[in-house]
Design a protein around this motif. Structure first.
Motif, short mmCIF file in Angstrom:
data_model
loop_
_atom_site.label_atom_id
_atom_site.label_comp_id
_atom_site.label_asym_id
_atom_site.label_seq_id
_atom_site.Cartn_x
_atom_site.Cartn_y
_atom_site.Cartn_z
N ALA A 24 17.53 30.24 -8.00
CA ALA A 24 18.38 31.41 -7.68
C ALA A 24 19.46 31.45 -8.53
CB ALA A 24 18.69 31.20 -6.18
N SER A 25 19.99 32.76 -8.96
CA SER A 25 21.29 32.82 -9.73
C SER A 25 22.05 34.10 -9.23
CB SER A 25 20.77 33.08 -11.05
OG SER A 25 20.14 34.12 -11.08
N GLY A 26 23.30 34.12 -9.46
CA GLY A 26 24.06 35.29 -9.13
C GLY A 26 24.92 34.67 -7.92
N THR A 52 17.97 27.35 6.52
CA THR A 52 19.28 27.71 6.47
C THR A 52 20.04 27.02 5.33
OG1 THR A 52 19.90 26.22 8.21
CG2 THR A 52 18.94 28.41 8.94
N ARG A 53 21.21 27.34 5.21
CA ARG A 53 22.15 26.45 4.49
C ARG A 53 22.31 25.33 4.86
NH1 ARG A 53 25.87 27.94 0.56
NH2 ARG A 53 25.57 30.10 1.10
N GLY A 54 22.33 25.16 6.19
CA GLY A 54 22.60 23.74 6.72
C GLY A 54 21.33 22.90 6.88
N ASP A 72 17.72 22.71 -2.50
CA ASP A 72 18.80 21.87 -3.13
C ASP A 72 19.91 22.92 -3.68
OD1 ASP A 72 20.32 20.39 -5.32
OD2 ASP A 72 18.55 19.50 -5.84
N ASN A 73 20.90 22.86 -2.76
CA ASN A 73 21.92 23.83 -3.10
C ASN A 73 22.55 23.63 -4.26
OD1 ASN A 73 21.72 25.10 -0.45
ND2 ASN A 73 22.94 23.67 0.77
#
Length: 118
Positions: A24-26, A52-54, A72-73
């Motif tokens: 992902a980018s942006g 989810t983010r969590g 992997d955030n």
């Protein structure tokens, strides 16, 4: 805007494994949920797995116990580990990023083909 690029698809025999990756980018800080969808010929696009983010996950019943989604955030990556693949898993797999607030916005990758066949 969010850009998504999938990789890792291919041809695999029944019972085999594949790992899909989505870069992902942006403006990804605005993204709440990322997921994988698939679309087989003549069928509607369906949710395979989401995270989810969590780190909370959700799976389609058809893939529970076989597929694992991870995120992997820091690296801005989402993965789908697919084990014990079946011919019915054959489809184009799409990475999805969803922004949810007062409105919902979906971003999609270009898709990667997964073919399970002997």
């Amino acid at each position: 805007q969010v850009q998504l690029v999938e990789s890792g698809g291919g041809l695999v025999q029944p019972g085999g494994s594949l790992r899909l990756s989505c870069a992902a980018s942006g403006s990804i800080l605005s993204i709440n949920t990322m997921g994988w969808y698939r679309q087989a010929p003549g069928k509607q696009r369906e949710l395979v797995a989401a995270i989810t983010r969590g780190g909370r996950t959700n799976y389609a019943d058809s893939v529970k116990g076989r597929f694992t989604i991870s995120r992997d955030n820091a690296k801005k990556m989402v993965y789908l580990q697919m084990n014990s693949l079946k011919p019915e898993d054959t489809a184009v797999y799409y990475c999805n990023a969803r922004y949810s607030s007062s409105v919902t916005i979906d971003y999609w990758g270009q898709g990667t083909q997964v073919t399970v066949s002997s």
